[in-house]
Scaffold this active site. Structure first.
Site, short mmCIF file in Angstrom:
data_model
loop_
_atom_site.label_atom_id
_atom_site.label_comp_id
_atom_site.label_asym_id
_atom_site.label_seq_id
_atom_site.Cartn_x
_atom_site.Cartn_y
_atom_site.Cartn_z
N SER A 125 0.29 9.40 -19.84
CA SER A 125 -0.73 8.37 -20.09
C SER A 125 -0.19 7.25 -20.97
CB SER A 125 -1.95 8.99 -20.77
OG SER A 125 -2.85 7.97 -21.15
N SER A 166 -2.35 5.09 -22.25
CA SER A 166 -3.49 4.68 -23.09
C SER A 166 -3.16 4.72 -24.58
CB SER A 166 -4.71 5.55 -22.78
OG SER A 166 -5.15 5.27 -21.47
N LYS A 215 -12.62 13.39 -14.67
CA LYS A 215 -13.61 12.31 -14.60
C LYS A 215 -14.97 12.77 -14.04
CE LYS A 215 -10.50 8.34 -14.38
NZ LYS A 215 -10.19 7.08 -13.69
N ASP A 242 -13.50 1.46 -15.08
CA ASP A 242 -12.46 1.10 -14.10
C ASP A 242 -12.84 -0.16 -13.30
OD1 ASP A 242 -10.67 3.13 -14.75
OD2 ASP A 242 -11.59 4.56 -13.38
N ASN A 288 -10.00 2.85 6.02
CA ASN A 288 -9.30 4.05 5.54
C ASN A 288 -8.77 4.89 6.70
OD1 ASN A 288 -8.49 5.56 3.23
ND2 ASN A 288 -9.92 7.16 3.84
N ARG A 289 -7.64 5.54 6.43
CA ARG A 289 -7.02 6.43 7.42
C ARG A 289 -8.02 7.50 7.87
NH1 ARG A 289 -1.91 9.55 5.14
NH2 ARG A 289 -3.57 10.39 3.83
N ILE A 297 -3.91 -1.92 -6.79
CA ILE A 297 -4.18 -1.22 -8.04
C ILE A 297 -3.00 -0.35 -8.48
CG2 ILE A 297 -6.68 -1.31 -7.64
CD1 ILE A 297 -6.52 1.70 -7.32
N GLY A 355 -1.53 -4.83 -10.45
CA GLY A 355 -2.55 -3.90 -10.92
C GLY A 355 -2.46 -3.52 -12.39
P1 ATR Z 1 -7.17 8.09 -5.73
O1 ATR Z 1 -8.22 8.95 -6.36
O2 ATR Z 1 -6.09 7.67 -6.68
O3 ATR Z 1 -7.73 6.93 -4.98
P2 ATR Z 1 -6.91 9.78 -3.41
O4 ATR Z 1 -8.33 10.22 -3.57
O5 ATR Z 1 -5.90 10.79 -3.06
O6 ATR Z 1 -6.39 9.04 -4.71
O7 ATR Z 1 -6.89 8.61 -2.33
C1 ATR Z 1 -5.73 8.06 -1.88
C2 ATR Z 1 -6.05 6.99 -0.82
O8 ATR Z 1 -4.81 6.59 -0.26
C3 ATR Z 1 -6.90 7.49 0.34
O9 ATR Z 1 -7.68 6.44 0.81
C4 ATR Z 1 -5.85 7.90 1.35
O10 ATR Z 1 -6.28 7.93 2.66
P3 ATR Z 1 -7.01 9.27 3.26
O11 ATR Z 1 -8.41 9.24 2.72
O12 ATR Z 1 -6.95 9.12 4.71
O13 ATR Z 1 -6.20 10.43 2.74
C5 ATR Z 1 -4.86 6.78 1.15
N1 ATR Z 1 -3.50 7.07 1.66
C6 ATR Z 1 -2.57 7.84 1.07
N2 ATR Z 1 -1.42 7.85 1.80
C7 ATR Z 1 -1.65 7.04 2.88
C8 ATR Z 1 -0.87 6.63 4.01
N3 ATR Z 1 0.40 7.05 4.17
N4 ATR Z 1 -1.43 5.80 4.91
C9 ATR Z 1 -2.70 5.37 4.75
N5 ATR Z 1 -3.51 5.72 3.71
C10 ATR Z 1 -2.99 6.54 2.79
#
Ligand code: ATR
Length: 287
Positions: free
Chosen positions: A22, A24, A76, A112, A161-162, A226, A249
């Site tokens: 951290s 912080s 959190k 945040d 999102n993926r 970010i 970020g």
């Molecule tokens: P955080 O809490 O830091 O946001 P997280 O909850 O693990 O971390 O989320 C990571 C984000 O990055 C998600 O939107 C993830 O997509 P999925 O919801 O489909 O998992 C995205 N992400 C991570 N690796 C990725 C990749 N190679 N291509 C596209 N999206 C990715």
């Protein structure tokens, strides 16, 4: 005999697990030093199973007399559940990052989203003069960004999102201004957007990032990320090469710390170039 300086020192913490990474303590230590406040801000490692006890001791004042502190991963959501008074931001998000004691109760907020918009306000004023924002990613970090954009009055917030289900969850949580799309729709959704936000881990710590074509964004659009290690992420570099303004970020991390500092130590501190450099130097040393 009790050391009078010790009893006068205002104490705050950051807790997470792990917590050694951290930054912080560096940020708050810089502000305490600059304002010459008799305060202390320390990192405390608390595993998930002990967090409830940590909160009980905080409320009772038996873990060292803290006035409050920050919570980070993985606490959190638990902070939201165990706090006595959550503000509106936390109630909607389901996650808190800033705690303070008031009349024997633990109050909670989440800064945040404030950090996200305050960073853009400082580094690219006018960024909010757009009707359409695109948020890539739907994880925990994305939630605060989507909430902050909606609260700022952006008319349409498009989450790409993926995993579509996670984007749909954000839409359901934050209401009619939020739209959910799969990754395949990225180009189409980019059309006319004045703000592009990466909230995914793409590019973090040198991880590979697929090429992104930003040409459909509105003229004068801003691209922000970010992720702040590295500072100039692959996504920001691609946007710069394609002629778009970018905001890194790091400022989100710095600005999200300000409201907590004000609560505990009584003064709203500034994010200045010296603080930025201080953290950039630390990133260069430790990654
Ligand atoms: P955080 O809490 O830091 O946001 P997280 O909850 O693990 O971390 O989320 C990571 C984000 O990055 C998600 O939107 C993830 O997509 P999925 O919801 O489909 O998992 C995205 N992400 C991570 N690796 C990725 C990749 N190679 N291509 C596209 N999206 C990715």
């Amino acid at each position: 005999m009790v050391d009078s300086r010790e009893t006068l020192t205002i104490k705050a913490f950051v807790t997470g697990y792990p917590i050694s990474h951290s930054r912080s303590p560096l940020i708050h230590g810089y502000w305490l030093n600059k304002a010459d406040i008799a305060g202390n801000y320390e990192a405390i490692s608390v595993p998930a199973e002990s967090f409830h006890t940590f909160m009980d001791q905080l409320r009772a004042g038996t873990n060292g007399g803290f006035v409050g502190g920050n919570v980070t991963i993985p606490h959190k959501e638990a902070a939201f559940r165990f706090a006595d008074r959550n503000d509106e931001i936390v109630e909607e998000l389901g996650a808190a990052n800033t705690l303070w004691l008031e009349d024997g109760l633990i109050h909670a907020t989440n800064t945040d989203g404030y950090g996200f918009t305050a960073n853009l306000d400082q580094r690219h004023p006018g960024w909010d003069k757009t009707d359409r924002a695109l948020v890539l990613g739907a994880g925990g970090a994305s939630r605060s960004v989507v909430q902050a954009l909606r609260n700022r009055g952006i008319s349409e917030i498009h989450v790409v999102n993926r995993t579509l289900d996670r984007a749909l969850e954000l839409r359901d949580r934050f209401g009619v201004k939020v739209f959910a799309h799969p990754l395949l729709a990225l180009q189409e959704v980019m059309s006319g957007a004045g703000l592009f936000v990466n909230t995914t881990s793409l590019g973090m710590d040198g991880r590979k990032t697929p090429p992104i074509d930003f040409s459909k964004l509105k003229r004068g659009a801003v691209v922000t990320d970010i992720v702040y290690v590295p500072l100039n992420t692959p996504i920001l570099q691609m946007a710069q090469k394609q002629g778009f303004a970018t905001v890194d970020g790091l400022g989100m991390l710095l600005h999200q710390a300000r409201p907590g500092f004000e609560k505990w130590f009584g003064r709203l501190p500034e994010v200045d170039d010296t603080l930025r450099k201080h953290i950039i130097d630390d990133i260069a040393r430790h990654g």
